[in-house]
Design a protein around this motif. Sequence first.
Motif, PDB file in Angstrom:
ATOM      1  N   TYR A 244       0.847  -1.192   0.000  1.00  0.00           N
ATOM      2  CA  TYR A 244       0.000   0.000   0.000  1.00  0.00           C
ATOM      3  C   TYR A 244       0.880   1.238   0.000  1.00  0.00           C
ATOM      4  N   ILE A 245       0.675   2.105  -0.973  1.00  0.00           N
ATOM      5  CA  ILE A 245       1.418   3.359  -1.005  1.00  0.00           C
ATOM      6  C   ILE A 245       0.513   4.481  -0.490  1.00  0.00           C
ATOM      7  N   ASP A 246       0.921   5.083   0.621  1.00  0.00           N
ATOM      8  CA  ASP A 246       0.243   6.273   1.133  1.00  0.00           C
ATOM      9  C   ASP A 246       0.651   7.414   0.204  1.00  0.00           C
ATOM     10  N   GLY A 247      -0.307   7.921  -0.564  1.00  0.00           N
ATOM     11  CA  GLY A 247       0.008   8.881  -1.629  1.00  0.00           C
ATOM     12  C   GLY A 247      -0.018  10.330  -1.201  1.00  0.00           C
ATOM     13  N   ALA A 248       0.034  10.590   0.111  1.00  0.00           N
ATOM     14  CA  ALA A 248      -0.046  11.987   0.569  1.00  0.00           C
ATOM     15  C   ALA A 248       1.086  12.834   0.004  1.00  0.00           C
ATOM     16  N   ASN A 249       2.178  12.180  -0.367  1.00  0.00           N
ATOM     17  CA  ASN A 249       3.329  12.944  -0.857  1.00  0.00           C
ATOM     18  C   ASN A 249       3.477  12.868  -2.381  1.00  0.00           C
ATOM     19  N   MET A 250       2.374  12.621  -3.065  1.00  0.00           N
ATOM     20  CA  MET A 250       2.407  12.539  -4.527  1.00  0.00           C
ATOM     21  C   MET A 250       2.899  13.827  -5.170  1.00  0.00           C
ATOM     22  N   ARG A 258       5.557   6.328 -10.911  1.00  0.00           N
ATOM     23  CA  ARG A 258       4.189   5.986 -10.522  1.00  0.00           C
ATOM     24  C   ARG A 258       4.209   4.855  -9.493  1.00  0.00           C
ATOM     25  N   PRO A 259       3.367   4.954  -8.459  1.00  0.00           N
ATOM     26  CA  PRO A 259       3.304   3.879  -7.459  1.00  0.00           C
ATOM     27  C   PRO A 259       3.160   2.493  -8.106  1.00  0.00           C
ATOM     28  N   GLY A 260       2.326   2.403  -9.145  1.00  0.00           N
ATOM     29  CA  GLY A 260       2.144   1.107  -9.804  1.00  0.00           C
ATOM     30  C   GLY A 260       3.436   0.609 -10.454  1.00  0.00           C
ATOM     31  N   ASP A 261       4.332   1.526 -10.831  1.00  0.00           N
ATOM     32  CA  ASP A 261       5.587   1.131 -11.479  1.00  0.00           C
ATOM     33  C   ASP A 261       6.651   0.734 -10.472  1.00  0.00           C
ATOM     34  N   THR A 274      -2.646  17.401  -3.082  1.00  0.00           N
ATOM     35  CA  THR A 274      -1.874  17.441  -4.327  1.00  0.00           C
ATOM     36  C   THR A 274      -2.567  18.247  -5.429  1.00  0.00           C
ATOM     37  N   PHE A 275      -3.874  18.153  -5.495  1.00  0.00           N
ATOM     38  CA  PHE A 275      -4.578  18.748  -6.638  1.00  0.00           C
ATOM     39  C   PHE A 275      -5.494  19.905  -6.216  1.00  0.00           C
ATOM     40  N   THR A 276      -5.064  20.642  -5.210  1.00  0.00           N
ATOM     41  CA  THR A 276      -5.604  21.961  -4.838  1.00  0.00           C
ATOM     42  C   THR A 276      -7.082  22.015  -4.442  1.00  0.00           C
ATOM     43  N   GLY A 277      -7.515  21.101  -3.586  1.00  0.00           N
ATOM     44  CA  GLY A 277      -8.783  21.356  -2.900  1.00  0.00           C
ATOM     45  C   GLY A 277      -8.435  22.217  -1.701  1.00  0.00           C
ATOM     46  N   PRO A 278      -9.144  23.337  -1.485  1.00  0.00           N
ATOM     47  CA  PRO A 278      -8.818  24.145  -0.301  1.00  0.00           C
ATOM     48  C   PRO A 278      -9.007  23.295   0.950  1.00  0.00           C
ATOM     49  N   GLY A 352       2.357  19.849 -17.479  1.00  0.00           N
ATOM     50  CA  GLY A 352       2.234  20.777 -16.358  1.00  0.00           C
ATOM     51  C   GLY A 352       2.244  20.056 -15.020  1.00  0.00           C
ATOM     52  N   VAL A 353       1.637  18.876 -14.989  1.00  0.00           N
ATOM     53  CA  VAL A 353       1.614  18.112 -13.736  1.00  0.00           C
ATOM     54  C   VAL A 353       3.035  17.681 -13.371  1.00  0.00           C
ATOM     55  N   ARG A 354       3.795  17.289 -14.376  1.00  0.00           N
ATOM     56  CA  ARG A 354       5.182  16.919 -14.112  1.00  0.00           C
ATOM     57  C   ARG A 354       5.985  18.150 -13.626  1.00  0.00           C
ATOM     58  N   ALA A 355       5.749  19.291 -14.295  1.00  0.00           N
ATOM     59  CA  ALA A 355       6.459  20.521 -13.898  1.00  0.00           C
ATOM     60  C   ALA A 355       6.093  20.911 -12.464  1.00  0.00           C
ATOM     61  N   MET A 356       4.828  20.685 -12.092  1.00  0.00           N
ATOM     62  CA  MET A 356       4.377  20.949 -10.719  1.00  0.00           C
ATOM     63  C   MET A 356       5.275  20.212  -9.730  1.00  0.00           C
ATOM     64  N   SER A 357       5.460  18.901  -9.971  1.00  0.00           N
ATOM     65  CA  SER A 357       6.269  18.105  -9.041  1.00  0.00           C
ATOM     66  C   SER A 357       7.736  18.526  -9.091  1.00  0.00           C
ATOM     67  N   GLU A 358       8.246  18.785 -10.288  1.00  0.00           N
ATOM     68  CA  GLU A 358       9.661  19.189 -10.396  1.00  0.00           C
ATOM     69  C   GLU A 358       9.912  20.479  -9.626  1.00  0.00           C
TER      70      GLU A 358
END
Length: 488
Positions: A244-250, A258-261, A274-278, A352-358
């Motif tokens: 199980y991967i706790d994805g809080a730090n995605m 990717r966790p699956g990889d 990660t995806f900006t819910g206030p 853009g999602v990749r740039a977000m993480s970088e």
Amino acid sequence: MRNMQATQLLSELSSPGRRAARLPPCDVPEVPLEQLLPAELVSSAPPPLPELSEPDIIRHFINLSTKNMSVDTHFYPLGSCTMKYNPKRNERLASLPGLVDLHPHQVPELSQGMLELLYSMQQMLGEIAGLPAVSLQPAAGAQGEFTALLTASAYFRSRGETRTRVLFPASAHGTNPASAALAGFECVQLKGGSDGFVDLAELKTQLDSRTAVFMVTNPNTLGMFEKDIAEVARLVHEVGGLVYIDGANMNAICGITRPGDFGGDMMHYNVHKTFTGPHGAGGPGSGPIAVRDFLGPFLPGPMIERHQTANEPPVYRLVNPPHSIGRVRSFFGNVGILVRGYCYLRTLGPAGVRAMSENAVLNANYLLACLKDVLPVPQGNRCMHEFVASAKELKESRGISAMDVAKRLLDHGFHAPTVYFPLVVAEALMIEPTETESKETLDAFVEALRTIVRDDPTHLHQAPHSTPVSRPDDVRAARQPILRWNPS
Ligand SMILES: *Cc1c(COP(=O)(O)O)cnc(C)c1O
């Protein structure tokens, strides 16, 4: 302790006879209260409600609201919580009448637009995870963990296997063991690898046919990518367990790996992080889970399926997975947050999602490089999206604790980092800047910390000095005990 700047309470502002509204005289016979309520509920004196004008009330609540810190007002480096700026565009789109006014009981035939949106969200989340089967229902990360563990339970039951134990490392978030216990498992905490990584030797001694799931946060709560994650996954799979991967730090790895990889079988997202819910202060969360194909039949239902026949527009239908564990949340979870996450992902696109993480990783490393001479960072010179500094030396040499530093930051106009977590670092300050902060903000934060560590210890113990309330918890601890009978 209440400071000078304290806002007065409504009862203190009250002035006899003052009103916010005047009602016309009653033109029907009055019914005595005694006829409406049981006698013991009726008191002879009216309740002592504050008496106020409308401006008094409005100013009181508006002023209170400005005492709060938020991502819209302050830098908020609360480690593990990913307090990034939430684009206002998402808010605009999520409040479009066609989305907000849709009744959750509307039949699928008449809510195809929303179903299409949620279906696309399922697809995008599955793709980012590298795990194809997605349930949007869980209302927070913790509920995602719980749901995935119930899913794992149902899977093992279907195979006639009795697996009772869930393992996790010492750096695990508290929700991991809590979810495992709630789902009926026995929790086994691995002894910490001294370098902050999962200790493979220790893991091997604990793995056996009783192992159901190994839960691990990656990157871990020290902000480091588990270097042996592939080997960890191989060992867990070897005994028939699930990872199980706790994805809080995605926020550190989206579009990069990717966790699956890297061996995960199940994960949750924290869409609100990660995806900006206030979020913050207990606001609505969204914790979808993504799992491998073979676990899909056990997920909560209903799920959304897309059907397309030649020359016809696609149709979205609700289906129950064949061995579903049942619902964990009404409708499709916190749809408002899912819509915001959807807008965010569509706006950014894959690059853009990749740039977000970088950029999240770049910002954290910049801050780490600037800060490590001010406060030691025991786990090294490089990090992912966050790092954990320690006030241990400061405490030993000058009596200044992580709590003192955190409280004083409020006076400097910064929200405090997460403190005293993870437990594997003494006097921990867990700092996550996120990608939305400028170099100027990060520099100002470093300067504030540089000033604070040189500050007078007594002054620091009493911080914050600029807030209406200073240290509520400490006041409670210092209060006289309320039960005082003689035990003998
Ligand atoms: C935030 C967090 C969770 C729990 O998520 P919620 O959405 O708050 O329930 C779990 N694990 C880690 C590492 C987290 O940071």
